[in-house]
Design a protein around this motif. Structure first.
Motif, PDB file in Angstrom:
ATOM      1  N   THR A   1       0.876  -1.544   0.241  1.00 46.43           N
ATOM      2  CA  THR A   1       0.245   0.021   0.125  1.00 46.43           C
ATOM      3  C   THR A   1       0.677   1.355   0.150  1.00 46.43           C
ATOM      4  O   THR A   1       0.375   2.142  -0.282  1.00 46.43           O
ATOM      5  CB  THR A   1      -1.002   0.165   0.949  1.00 46.43           C
ATOM      6  N   ASP A   2       2.395   1.108  -0.191  1.00 45.29           N
ATOM      7  CA  ASP A   2       3.103   2.764   0.524  1.00 45.29           C
ATOM      8  C   ASP A   2       4.168   2.320  -0.186  1.00 45.29           C
ATOM      9  O   ASP A   2       4.587   1.359  -0.263  1.00 45.29           O
ATOM     10  CB  ASP A   2       2.964   2.576   1.837  1.00 45.29           C
ATOM     11  N   PHE A   3       4.967   3.123  -0.502  1.00 48.51           N
ATOM     12  CA  PHE A   3       6.366   2.584  -0.595  1.00 48.51           C
ATOM     13  C   PHE A   3       6.873   4.019  -0.745  1.00 48.51           C
ATOM     14  O   PHE A   3       6.440   5.982  -0.688  1.00 48.51           O
ATOM     15  CB  PHE A   3       6.088   3.365  -2.201  1.00 48.51           C
ATOM     16  N   THR A   4       8.581   4.743  -0.681  1.00 45.33           N
ATOM     17  CA  THR A   4       9.750   5.968  -0.725  1.00 45.33           C
ATOM     18  C   THR A   4      10.294   5.640  -1.522  1.00 45.33           C
ATOM     19  O   THR A   4      10.677   4.322  -1.389  1.00 45.33           O
ATOM     20  CB  THR A   4       9.958   5.602   1.286  1.00 45.33           C
ATOM     21  N   LEU A   5      10.721   6.279  -1.949  1.00 48.77           N
ATOM     22  CA  LEU A   5      12.431   5.727  -2.663  1.00 48.77           C
ATOM     23  C   LEU A   5      13.601   7.066  -2.437  1.00 48.77           C
ATOM     24  O   LEU A   5      12.959   7.962  -1.890  1.00 48.77           O
ATOM     25  CB  LEU A   5      11.774   6.604  -4.069  1.00 48.77           C
ATOM     26  N   ALA A   6      14.868   6.479  -2.703  1.00 49.13           N
ATOM     27  CA  ALA A   6      15.847   7.395  -2.301  1.00 49.13           C
ATOM     28  C   ALA A   6      16.631   7.109  -3.269  1.00 49.13           C
ATOM     29  O   ALA A   6      17.213   5.824  -3.038  1.00 49.13           O
ATOM     30  CB  ALA A   6      16.491   6.886  -0.787  1.00 49.13           C
ATOM     31  N   LYS A   7      17.330   8.377  -3.714  1.00 49.69           N
ATOM     32  CA  LYS A   7      18.396   8.297  -4.577  1.00 49.69           C
ATOM     33  C   LYS A   7      19.724   7.944  -4.357  1.00 49.69           C
ATOM     34  O   LYS A   7      20.242   9.104  -3.213  1.00 49.69           O
ATOM     35  CB  LYS A   7      18.490   9.425  -5.949  1.00 49.69           C
ATOM     36  N   CYS A   8      20.938   7.684  -4.766  1.00 50.70           N
ATOM     37  CA  CYS A   8      22.211   6.675  -4.479  1.00 50.70           C
ATOM     38  C   CYS A   8      23.083   7.835  -5.451  1.00 50.70           C
ATOM     39  O   CYS A   8      22.934   6.827  -6.315  1.00 50.70           O
ATOM     40  CB  CYS A   8      22.377   5.450  -4.451  1.00 50.70           C
ATOM     41  N   PHE A   9      24.321   8.086  -4.735  1.00 56.71           N
ATOM     42  CA  PHE A   9      25.057   8.397  -6.057  1.00 56.71           C
ATOM     43  C   PHE A   9      26.199   8.235  -5.721  1.00 56.71           C
ATOM     44  O   PHE A   9      26.599   7.331  -4.653  1.00 56.71           O
ATOM     45  CB  PHE A   9      25.147   9.850  -5.758  1.00 56.71           C
TER      46      PHE A   9
END
Length: 377
Positions: free
Chosen positions: A326-334
């Motif tokens: 029911t949910d999601f979160t994203l993180a960008k990693c360099f």
């Protein structure tokens, strides 16, 4: 009879000077060796940990609440456009440098984050559409070596235009060759921890009635029930990257360029079909080599994942996603910047040259030369 050994003072001084000179050369060699070892270990191993450790799995909103969440959380890593060079245009130095960069970045991220699943969003190879059977096998072997992973992690790939060609270049042989190696089908559902993903061969969504296109569209229609994520190589239709932001977005010059349907993005018609069939809550794509976040219909997010290869950009990145049903979160990693690694090596080279110059008294000689020249004038 008595014998004696007489050593001339000049010989003694000569031997001492030679011994001191050899000792100084040895110390110089050890200093240069230590400098080179430290710099190489940092640039080829340590920098990946130093940079990637800044990233972490993003927390879900429910996890921050006092009661927490009982839903299982899927930890997914997304990357795109690895573009391994092949036998036709490949250069050994580029292969060695960029493939090592991708291998170290992926292996470091896999060890640090231990993802449940990894998705590679197309263009695994740079020359897949031209590769002979032997060259394709070699490219696959290199890819599998670079992106090896533990048995607790699943890896899935999506086909890209460089893997099998653009629409007019794609044929059943190249498509089935790719599908046979990577267990990929042009319309495939992957379910992990209650989260459904549909992997799409977006190259085949041209709507012109070709045999591959017809089969893919029929398969997608059959899969269009109860699916909530979509992943593909081509982005959905958008006019350009003008509204994209972030340090890994396209350059200002590239943002002004208008996209060509069916080449840079899916057509507007194919985009509407996918959105209607699947009504996804998240779409992830590759192809543009730059990062972008677009809202379709004002609410549906599409994330374009930048290229994972230094050859395509100076600051590659990947995504970490915490996902539930029911949910999601994203993180960008360099990943480390190629320019940073080059700068460190150049700085080390300058230090090594200075060590050599100091050892041979070059700076002293230069100072004496300049002082004498000044006195003479």
């Amino acid at each position: 009879m008595m014998f004696g050994l007489c050593i001339h003072p000049v010989w003694t001084r000569t031997l001492v000077r030679r011994w001191l000179h050899q000792e100084m050369l040895l110390w110089l060699f050890l200093k240069l060796l230590a400098l080179g070892t430290v710099v190489a270990l940092f640039c080829e191993l340590g920098i990946y940990y130093a940079v990637i450790l800044r990233c972490d799995w993003p927390p879900l909103k429910a996890q921050a609440e006092p009661q927490g969440s009982s839903e299982p959380v899927l930890k997914a890593l997304f990357l795109a456009d690895t573009h391994l060079l092949g036998a036709l245009r490949g250069h050994w130095l580029d292969k060695l440098r960029r493939e090592w960069q991708m291998e170290r970045a992926f292996q470091t991220a896999s060890w640090l984050f231990e993802p449940d699943v990894v998705f590679v969003l197309g263009d695994l190879f740079d020359e897949g559409k031209w590769s002979s059977p032997e060259d394709f096998k070699d490219d696959v072997k290199r890819f599998q070596m670079m992106f090896r992973h533990s048995s607790s992690t699943d890896l899935f790939v999506v086909v890209g235009n460089h893997d099998v060609g653009f629409h007019h270049e794609m044929d059943w042989y190249k498509l089935q060759r790719f599908e046979g190696v990577f267990n990929f089908t042009s319309a495939k559902v992957v379910t992990r921890k209650g989260v459904n993903f549909v992997l799409v061969n977006s190259i085949a969504l041209q709507g012109d009635g070709c045999s591959i296109c017809t089969k893919v569209e029929n398969d997608l229609q059959q899969l269009s029930l109860a699916l909530n994520c979509s992943q593909q190589h081509y982005p959905l239709y958008r006019v350009s990257d003008e509204e994209c932001t972030g340090e890994d977005s396209a350059s200002p010059e590239e943002k002004r360029l208008l996209f060509q349907e069916k080449y840079d993005t899916l057509s507007l018609e194919a985009t509407k079909k996918l959105l209607w069939w699947f009504r996804p809550r998240l779409i992830l794509s590759g192809h543009t080599h730059s990062g972008c976040m677009v809202l379709h219909d004002g609410q549906l997010p599409e994330i374009s994942v930048p290229s994972f290869n230094w050859r395509n950009r100076n600051n590659p990145s990947f995504l970490l996603a915490s996902i539930t049903a029911t949910d999601f979160t994203l993180a960008k990693c360099f990943m480390p910047r190629e320019s940073t690694v080059i700068t460190v090596y150049l700085a080390a080279g300058v230090m090594a040259i200075n060590l050599l110059l100091f050892h041979f008294h070059f700076w002293q000689w230069l100072m004496h030369y300049l002082i004498n020249k000044h006195k003479s004038t």
